[in-house]
Design a protein around this motif. Structure first.
Motif, PDB file in Angstrom:
ATOM      1  N   THR A   1     -42.917  34.415   4.010  1.00 38.97           N
ATOM      2  CA  THR A   1     -44.310  34.518   3.018  1.00 38.97           C
ATOM      3  C   THR A   1     -44.675  32.673   2.604  1.00 38.97           C
TER       4      THR A   1
ATOM      5  N   GLY B   1     -47.636  33.044   4.260  1.00 39.90           N
ATOM      6  CA  GLY B   1     -48.451  33.585   5.256  1.00 39.90           C
ATOM      7  C   GLY B   1     -49.224  32.475   6.717  1.00 39.90           C
ATOM      8  N   LEU B   2     -49.503  32.789   7.406  1.00 38.77           N
ATOM      9  CA  LEU B   2     -49.474  31.958   8.370  1.00 38.77           C
ATOM     10  C   LEU B   2     -51.350  31.553   7.573  1.00 38.77           C
TER      11      LEU B   2
ATOM     12  N   ASP C   1     -51.969  29.224   6.306  1.00 35.60           N
ATOM     13  CA  ASP C   1     -50.994  28.194   4.930  1.00 35.60           C
ATOM     14  C   ASP C   1     -51.697  26.245   4.062  1.00 35.60           C
TER      15      ASP C   1
ATOM     16  N   ASN D   1     -46.066  26.851   7.956  1.00 33.24           N
ATOM     17  CA  ASN D   1     -46.122  28.142   8.598  1.00 33.24           C
ATOM     18  C   ASN D   1     -46.935  27.869   9.714  1.00 33.24           C
ATOM     19  N   ASP D   2     -48.496  27.092   9.287  1.00 26.39           N
ATOM     20  CA  ASP D   2     -48.603  26.693  10.247  1.00 26.39           C
ATOM     21  C   ASP D   2     -48.438  25.757  11.402  1.00 26.39           C
TER      22      ASP D   2
ATOM     23  N   GLU E   1     -44.638  37.694  10.494  1.00 25.60           N
ATOM     24  CA  GLU E   1     -44.900  37.389   9.259  1.00 25.60           C
ATOM     25  C   GLU E   1     -44.393  38.362   7.748  1.00 25.60           C
TER      26      GLU E   1
ATOM     27  N   GLN F   1     -44.466  39.607   4.819  1.00 26.86           N
ATOM     28  CA  GLN F   1     -45.406  39.243   3.223  1.00 26.86           C
ATOM     29  C   GLN F   1     -44.439  39.230   2.537  1.00 26.86           C
TER      30      GLN F   1
ATOM     31  N   ASN G   1     -38.425  41.677  10.347  1.00 32.77           N
ATOM     32  CA  ASN G   1     -38.799  41.095  11.729  1.00 32.77           C
ATOM     33  C   ASN G   1     -38.528  39.881  12.317  1.00 32.77           C
TER      34      ASN G   1
ATOM     35  N   ASN H   1     -46.624  35.749  -2.698  1.00 37.13           N
ATOM     36  CA  ASN H   1     -47.902  34.622  -2.550  1.00 37.13           C
ATOM     37  C   ASN H   1     -48.488  34.325  -3.812  1.00 37.13           C
TER      38      ASN H   1
ATOM     39  N   GLY I   1     -49.630  31.430  -2.311  1.00 35.28           N
ATOM     40  CA  GLY I   1     -50.762  31.204  -2.203  1.00 35.28           C
ATOM     41  C   GLY I   1     -51.313  31.623  -3.364  1.00 35.28           C
TER      42      GLY I   1
END
Length: 393
Positions: free
Chosen positions: A58, A60-61, A63, A67-68, A88, A90, A98, A248, A252
């Protein structure tokens, strides 16, 4: 589940856009290569490599965090001729599904990102003994739930599991020493997303670096750290954390990060070290706009965030996640299945302190040399992070 909770937390920028391939997952064929020194990828070469896959956490890409950085490792695998897929999450309820989606797509080497996927990863590894699994920010705890070896609850490491662990507290100790020497007010601040080891190891390192600086300099007024008291046996009881569900709302929320940075700044902090994914990016933005400084996490955030926000960054405490992810895929291609852990350290360049970029000339030669001396001591073991912590080594 016997994956250790001595782990880590959140980074790099993505360069390749993968085409959608079903709900929650994408796939990529290896990109074309060119140039006289690059051998073309043939169908036979590609078929000989395992299908390489990553299940992202979580946050996400995009970030600009862990993750990246794991995605960069996956992209490098694609460039090297691997067929790749990713998924990915959520929320935490997506983890098991996943991973299963990637298994259904024929993945033979699967990396899961982040400690929160520990149970789902352990379950999938047990159910699929011929698939090689690795997990970022994790080391297998063979001693079992009580962490005492030799008891009935001991759990041998699966032959198809590799923990990818990073002693980023070493890099953060260097950052803490640098920040202590740079601070004009003698106050640094830090906060985490959630209180698990993938996050708090950064905070431990920052605390240790400040304490080592005070020890070496012995100033009348010592540099202090707000947000984390490493002298306590359990600093998480008083530490500053974003909180939330782990989605998030934790990782996020840049607006929340801005507010936290301003709160620290109001208390006299002029160097802040957020460990909270994209939420922390808001703190870096607040520092840039407010005329103070920040220390990044996981990747060289000066590069991943870009101008004008990156002007606040003195440096970053980095984990070489992309390198270790690609190395895992290459090992699987050579016949490796698992059964051991990887530990990234200062000594093997698995963790590192990012360049000083805009501040390279502004930081005194004396301070830069002192950081380099500390780096050498961490590498040879003559200085350790844990010796500065209340819970010891």
């Amino acid at each position: 589940m016997a994956i250790s909770r001595r782990l880590l937390g959140l980074s790099a920028s993505a360069a390749i856009i993968f085409a959608a391939c079903g709900p929650g997952a994408t796939t990529s064929q290896p990109p074309a290569t060119s140039g006289p020194t690059t051998a073309p990828t043939t169908a036979a070469t590609q078929a000989a490599k395992p299908v390489a896959c990553v299940a992202f956490d979580t946050g996400g890409l995009g970030d600009k965090g862990f993750n990246d950085l794991a995605k960069k490792g996956l992209e490098d695998a694609g460039t090297a001729g691997f067929t790749t897929h990713f998924s990915e999450a959520q929320g935490a309820t997506d983890y098991a599904n996943n991973i299963q989606t990637l298994i259904d797509q024929g993945c033979q080497a699967i990396v899961t990102v982040g400690f929160l996927q520990s149970q789902a990863t352990a379950d999938a590894a047990a159910a699929n003994p011929t698939i090689a699994f690795a997990q970022v920010d994790t080391a297998w705890n063979a001693a079992g739930p009580d962490f005492i070896p030799g008891n009935a609850d001991d759990t041998p490491q699966p032959a198809n599991f590799t923990g990818l662990d990073y002693q980023v507290d070493q890099a953060a100790m260097l950052a803490g020493y640098l920040g202590a020497g740079w601070s004009k007010k003698g106050k640094l601040g830090t906060y985490g997303g959630l209180a698990f080891p993938g996050v708090t190891r950064f905070m431990d390192g920052l605390y240790a670096g400040i304490q080592y600086y005070n020890q070496q300099k012995n100033p009348t007024t010592k540099v202090t750290l707000l947000g984390w008291d490493g002298s306590l046996k359990d600093p998480s009881t008083t530490g500053t954390f974003v909180g939330g569900s782990g989605g998030n709302d934790t990782w996020g929320d840049p607006a929340k990060g801005e507010q936290l940075a301003k709160t620290f700044h109001d208390q006299g902090v002029d160097v802040i070290h957020p460990v909270a994914g994209a939420t922390g990016n808001g703190s870096i933005k607040a520092a840039q706009e407010g005329g103070y400084w920040a220390i990044g996490v996981d990747t060289d955030q000066y590069i991943s965030i870009g101008p004008p926000t990156n002007a606040a960054l003195l440096t970053s405490a980095q984990k070489a996640i992309d390198v270790s992810v690609l190395d895992f895929f290459n090992k699987v291609a050579s016949g490796y299945l698992g059964g051991t852990d990887y530990s990234g350290t200062i000594a093997n360049n698995g963790v590192l302190l990012a360049p000083y970029h805009d501040y390279n000339d502004a930081i005194s030669l004396e301070l830069r040399n002192e950081v380099n001396t500390l780096k050498a001591k961490l590498a040879d073991g003559s200085v350790t992070v844990c010796s500065f912590l209340g819970r010891g080594c």
